[in-house]
Design a protein around this motif. Structure first.
Motif, PDB file in Angstrom:
ATOM      1  N   SER A 198      -2.418   7.511   3.402  1.00  0.00           N
ATOM      2  CA  SER A 198      -2.163   6.292   4.167  1.00  0.00           C
ATOM      3  C   SER A 198      -3.414   5.746   4.841  1.00  0.00           C
ATOM      4  CB  SER A 198      -1.070   6.514   5.219  1.00  0.00           C
ATOM      5  OG  SER A 198       0.145   6.872   4.610  1.00  0.00           O
ATOM      6  N   SER A 199      -4.586   6.251   4.476  1.00  0.00           N
ATOM      7  CA  SER A 199      -5.834   5.702   5.008  1.00  0.00           C
ATOM      8  C   SER A 199      -6.342   4.615   4.064  1.00  0.00           C
ATOM      9  CB  SER A 199      -6.896   6.801   5.149  1.00  0.00           C
ATOM     10  OG  SER A 199      -7.380   7.184   3.869  1.00  0.00           O
ATOM     11  N   ILE A 200      -7.315   3.841   4.546  1.00  0.00           N
ATOM     12  CA  ILE A 200      -7.902   2.786   3.712  1.00  0.00           C
ATOM     13  C   ILE A 200      -8.633   3.364   2.514  1.00  0.00           C
ATOM     14  CG2 ILE A 200      -8.113   1.096   5.567  1.00  0.00           C
ATOM     15  CD1 ILE A 200     -11.028   2.004   5.891  1.00  0.00           C
ATOM     16  N   PHE A 201      -9.032   4.642   2.589  1.00  0.00           N
ATOM     17  CA  PHE A 201      -9.836   5.219   1.533  1.00  0.00           C
ATOM     18  C   PHE A 201      -9.056   5.455   0.252  1.00  0.00           C
ATOM     19  CE2 PHE A 201     -11.797   6.910   5.545  1.00  0.00           C
ATOM     20  CZ  PHE A 201     -12.772   5.937   5.591  1.00  0.00           C
ATOM     21  N   GLU A 202      -7.769   5.651   0.380  1.00  0.00           N
ATOM     22  CA  GLU A 202      -6.954   5.843  -0.820  1.00  0.00           C
ATOM     23  C   GLU A 202      -7.018   4.594  -1.701  1.00  0.00           C
ATOM     24  OE1 GLU A 202      -2.403   7.212  -2.058  1.00  0.00           O
ATOM     25  OE2 GLU A 202      -2.957   7.018   0.052  1.00  0.00           O
ATOM     26  N   GLY A 203      -6.848   3.437  -1.080  1.00  0.00           N
ATOM     27  CA  GLY A 203      -6.921   2.190  -1.837  1.00  0.00           C
ATOM     28  C   GLY A 203      -8.327   1.886  -2.317  1.00  0.00           C
ATOM     29  N   LEU A 204      -9.322   2.197  -1.500  1.00  0.00           N
ATOM     30  CA  LEU A 204     -10.711   1.913  -1.880  1.00  0.00           C
ATOM     31  C   LEU A 204     -11.095   2.704  -3.131  1.00  0.00           C
ATOM     32  CD1 LEU A 204     -13.736   1.673   0.538  1.00  0.00           C
ATOM     33  CD2 LEU A 204     -13.936   2.816  -1.655  1.00  0.00           C
ATOM     34  N   VAL A 205     -10.791   3.984  -3.148  1.00  0.00           N
ATOM     35  CA  VAL A 205     -11.141   4.797  -4.320  1.00  0.00           C
ATOM     36  C   VAL A 205     -10.365   4.314  -5.547  1.00  0.00           C
ATOM     37  CG1 VAL A 205     -11.122   7.108  -5.333  1.00  0.00           C
ATOM     38  CG2 VAL A 205     -11.755   6.807  -2.932  1.00  0.00           C
ATOM     39  N   GLY A 206      -9.080   4.022  -5.353  1.00  0.00           N
ATOM     40  CA  GLY A 206      -8.271   3.547  -6.476  1.00  0.00           C
ATOM     41  C   GLY A 206      -8.759   2.235  -7.048  1.00  0.00           C
ATOM     42  N   ASN A 207      -9.208   1.325  -6.191  1.00  0.00           N
ATOM     43  CA  ASN A 207      -9.637   0.000  -6.638  1.00  0.00           C
ATOM     44  C   ASN A 207     -11.028  -0.011  -7.249  1.00  0.00           C
ATOM     45  OD1 ASN A 207      -7.240  -1.103  -5.727  1.00  0.00           O
ATOM     46  ND2 ASN A 207      -8.069  -1.708  -3.744  1.00  0.00           N
ATOM     47  N   HIS A 208     -11.934   0.803  -6.715  1.00  0.00           N
ATOM     48  CA  HIS A 208     -13.337   0.705  -7.115  1.00  0.00           C
ATOM     49  C   HIS A 208     -13.839   1.883  -7.940  1.00  0.00           C
ATOM     50  CE1 HIS A 208     -13.968  -2.847  -4.579  1.00  0.00           C
ATOM     51  NE2 HIS A 208     -13.233  -2.237  -3.670  1.00  0.00           N
ATOM     52  N   PHE A 209     -13.092   2.984  -7.929  1.00  0.00           N
ATOM     53  CA  PHE A 209     -13.501   4.173  -8.690  1.00  0.00           C
ATOM     54  C   PHE A 209     -12.293   4.651  -9.494  1.00  0.00           C
ATOM     55  CE2 PHE A 209     -15.999   3.760  -4.855  1.00  0.00           C
ATOM     56  CZ  PHE A 209     -17.305   3.863  -5.333  1.00  0.00           C
ATOM     57  N   PRO A 210     -11.829   3.808 -10.441  1.00  0.00           N
ATOM     58  CA  PRO A 210     -10.566   4.069 -11.136  1.00  0.00           C
ATOM     59  C   PRO A 210     -10.576   5.320 -11.996  1.00  0.00           C
ATOM     60  CG  PRO A 210     -11.757   2.264 -12.182  1.00  0.00           C
ATOM     61  CD  PRO A 210     -12.472   2.554 -10.901  1.00  0.00           C
ATOM     62  N   ASP A 211     -11.748   5.835 -12.332  1.00  0.00           N
ATOM     63  CA  ASP A 211     -11.806   7.028 -13.172  1.00  0.00           C
ATOM     64  C   ASP A 211     -11.813   8.319 -12.351  1.00  0.00           C
ATOM     65  OD1 ASP A 211     -11.863   5.547 -15.550  1.00  0.00           O
ATOM     66  OD2 ASP A 211     -14.035   5.257 -15.371  1.00  0.00           O
ATOM     67  N   ALA A 212     -11.820   8.175 -11.029  1.00  0.00           N
ATOM     68  CA  ALA A 212     -11.729   9.361 -10.166  1.00  0.00           C
ATOM     69  C   ALA A 212     -10.269   9.805 -10.076  1.00  0.00           C
ATOM     70  CB  ALA A 212     -12.269   9.045  -8.780  1.00  0.00           C
ATOM     71  N   ILE A 213     -10.053  11.064  -9.795  1.00  0.00           N
ATOM     72  CA  ILE A 213      -8.707  11.623  -9.624  1.00  0.00           C
ATOM     73  C   ILE A 213      -8.454  11.755  -8.127  1.00  0.00           C
ATOM     74  CG2 ILE A 213      -7.201  13.592 -10.096  1.00  0.00           C
ATOM     75  CD1 ILE A 213      -9.177  14.205 -12.477  1.00  0.00           C
ATOM     76  N   ILE A 214      -7.574  10.918  -7.600  1.00  0.00           N
ATOM     77  CA  ILE A 214      -7.351  10.880  -6.153  1.00  0.00           C
ATOM     78  C   ILE A 214      -6.373  11.973  -5.737  1.00  0.00           C
ATOM     79  CG2 ILE A 214      -6.512   9.484  -4.221  1.00  0.00           C
ATOM     80  CD1 ILE A 214      -7.229   7.001  -5.883  1.00  0.00           C
ATOM     81  N   LYS A 215      -6.746  12.714  -4.707  1.00  0.00           N
ATOM     82  CA  LYS A 215      -5.849  13.689  -4.085  1.00  0.00           C
ATOM     83  C   LYS A 215      -5.723  13.348  -2.607  1.00  0.00           C
ATOM     84  CE  LYS A 215      -6.595  17.535  -7.272  1.00  0.00           C
ATOM     85  NZ  LYS A 215      -6.812  18.997  -7.406  1.00  0.00           N
ATOM     86  N   TYR A 250     -16.966  -3.662   0.208  1.00  0.00           N
ATOM     87  CA  TYR A 250     -15.667  -3.007   0.056  1.00  0.00           C
ATOM     88  C   TYR A 250     -14.716  -3.555   1.119  1.00  0.00           C
ATOM     89  CZ  TYR A 250     -18.423   0.191  -2.812  1.00  0.00           C
ATOM     90  OH  TYR A 250     -19.258   0.718  -3.773  1.00  0.00           O
ATOM     91  N   SER A 251     -13.974  -4.586   0.748  1.00  0.00           N
ATOM     92  CA  SER A 251     -13.117  -5.255   1.721  1.00  0.00           C
ATOM     93  C   SER A 251     -12.026  -4.344   2.274  1.00  0.00           C
ATOM     94  CB  SER A 251     -12.472  -6.498   1.092  1.00  0.00           C
ATOM     95  OG  SER A 251     -11.662  -6.141  -0.027  1.00  0.00           O
ATOM     96  N   GLU A 252     -11.713  -3.257   1.543  1.00  0.00           N
ATOM     97  CA  GLU A 252     -10.693  -2.317   2.025  1.00  0.00           C
ATOM     98  C   GLU A 252     -11.077  -1.685   3.359  1.00  0.00           C
ATOM     99  OE1 GLU A 252     -10.509  -2.433  -2.448  1.00  0.00           O
ATOM    100  OE2 GLU A 252     -12.099  -2.229  -0.954  1.00  0.00           O
ATOM    101  N   LEU A 253     -12.363  -1.687   3.681  1.00  0.00           N
ATOM    102  CA  LEU A 253     -12.793  -1.091   4.938  1.00  0.00           C
ATOM    103  C   LEU A 253     -12.397  -1.939   6.139  1.00  0.00           C
ATOM    104  CD1 LEU A 253     -16.306   0.261   3.891  1.00  0.00           C
ATOM    105  CD2 LEU A 253     -14.228   1.569   4.316  1.00  0.00           C
ATOM    106  N   GLY A 254     -11.928  -3.146   5.895  1.00  0.00           N
ATOM    107  CA  GLY A 254     -11.340  -3.936   6.959  1.00  0.00           C
ATOM    108  C   GLY A 254     -12.342  -4.668   7.824  1.00  0.00           C
ATOM    109  N   GLU A 255     -11.805  -5.247   8.895  1.00  0.00           N
ATOM    110  CA  GLU A 255     -12.585  -6.120   9.780  1.00  0.00           C
ATOM    111  C   GLU A 255     -13.114  -5.380  10.997  1.00  0.00           C
ATOM    112  OE1 GLU A 255      -9.755  -9.168  10.749  1.00  0.00           O
ATOM    113  OE2 GLU A 255      -9.037  -9.182   8.679  1.00  0.00           O
ATOM    114  N   GLY A 256     -13.064  -4.078  10.977  1.00  0.00           N
ATOM    115  CA  GLY A 256     -13.451  -3.274  12.125  1.00  0.00           C
ATOM    116  C   GLY A 256     -12.311  -2.354  12.502  1.00  0.00           C
ATOM    117  N   ILE A 257     -12.500  -1.600  13.579  1.00  0.00           N
ATOM    118  CA  ILE A 257     -11.504  -0.652  14.059  1.00  0.00           C
ATOM    119  C   ILE A 257     -10.793  -1.249  15.270  1.00  0.00           C
ATOM    120  CG2 ILE A 257     -11.125   1.675  14.925  1.00  0.00           C
ATOM    121  CD1 ILE A 257     -12.187   1.589  12.077  1.00  0.00           C
TER     122      ILE A 257
END
Length: 257
Positions: free
Chosen positions: A140-157, A208-215
């Motif tokens: 449920s972090s932004i990194f799940e979507g970032l890896v999926g969108n930009h590194f599609p050949d990686a295996i996400i865990k 990487y827009s998935e990182l958002g507009e800040g915290i």
């Protein structure tokens, strides 16, 4: 994943008894943003920022340590008034909850156990290096979507907690992981045997827009009064250098927007 409450440590800001009481949640497993020390106390950048905000708005804040992937659902269900846990402000999340103005920025980096990835200078190099590799991210972090969108050949865990990611890096169940850059140094210090190191270029919002507009802090979408009070407090704490000083303490640099 299970969305259960972790063992909680209460942190109460020293505010007059007549003040508002706010239920605040964080996921204290992500140093130096938030963690639990040997005395069972929640500490970190977000904890100190949250306490400073509570003092500014004259609220008594009762803190709960909640698993990260349960923060937004619990907020939506009305269990908390506010969440502060290195939560990036994204369009997807804004459809579910309200956000304060940004109080920090958080670029990200890939890391691994050892230096097997060597020197990688750019995004194509990262994509090639991570192809077919098991990459850990917090669920449920932004990194799940970032890896999926930009590194599609990686295996996400996906993992519930950051310390679980580090443990699997150390024993070779993961090849790499993606976290905020600020977290890698703390994770490495706390897990010396894991031999952690970052590799490749730092990732930021410009690419990487998935990182958002800040915290930002999160609220119920319809709680505009609390949002306005917190936004005013953040503006004052940024202007007077309070958040910059807290950032220097925990990160060693100014992470304010």
């Amino acid at each position: 994943m299970l969305k259960h409450l972790l063992a909680a440590a209460a942190v109460v800001a020293a505010i007059p008894a007549s003040a508002d009481t706010l239920r605040v949640a964080t996921s204290a497993d992500y140093p130096p943003w938030e963690s639990v020390n040997s005395a069972g106390e929640m500490i970190g950048f977000d904890i100190e920022v949250g306490q400073a905000i509570c003092a500014k708005i004259k609220a008594e804040c009762i803190w709960t340590n909640q698993a990260y992937d349960g923060l937004l659902p619990a907020l939506e269900a009305g269990q908390y008034d506010m969440i502060i846990s290195a939560v990036s402000i994204t369009d997807e999340r804004k459809e579910r909850i309200g956000f304060s103005s940004a109080y920090a920025q958080a670029p990200a980096s890939f890391g691994a156990s050892g230096n097997g990835f060597g020197d990688i200078a750019d995004r194509p190099g990262l994509q090639a290096a991570l192809a077919g590799k098991a990459v850990g991210v917090q669920g449920s972090s932004i990194f799940e979507g970032l890896v999926g969108n930009h590194f599609p050949d990686a295996i996400i865990k996906t993992y519930e907690r950051a310390d679980q990611i580090v443990a699997d890096l150390a024993i070779g169940r993961l090849d790499a992981a993606l976290m905020e850059t600020t977290s890698w140094a703390s994770m490495s210090e706390a897990n010396a045997g894991a031999n952690l190191s970052t590799f490749g270029p730092q990732l930021d919002f410009s690419e990487y827009s998935e990182l958002g507009e800040g915290i930002g802090l999160g609220f119920s979408k319809d709680d505009s009064d609390l949002k306005n009070r917190v936004d005013e407090a953040i503006a004052e704490l940024l202007a007077d250098g309070t958040i910059a000083g807290i950032s220097q303490t925990w990160f060693g640099f100014d992470a304010t927007p």
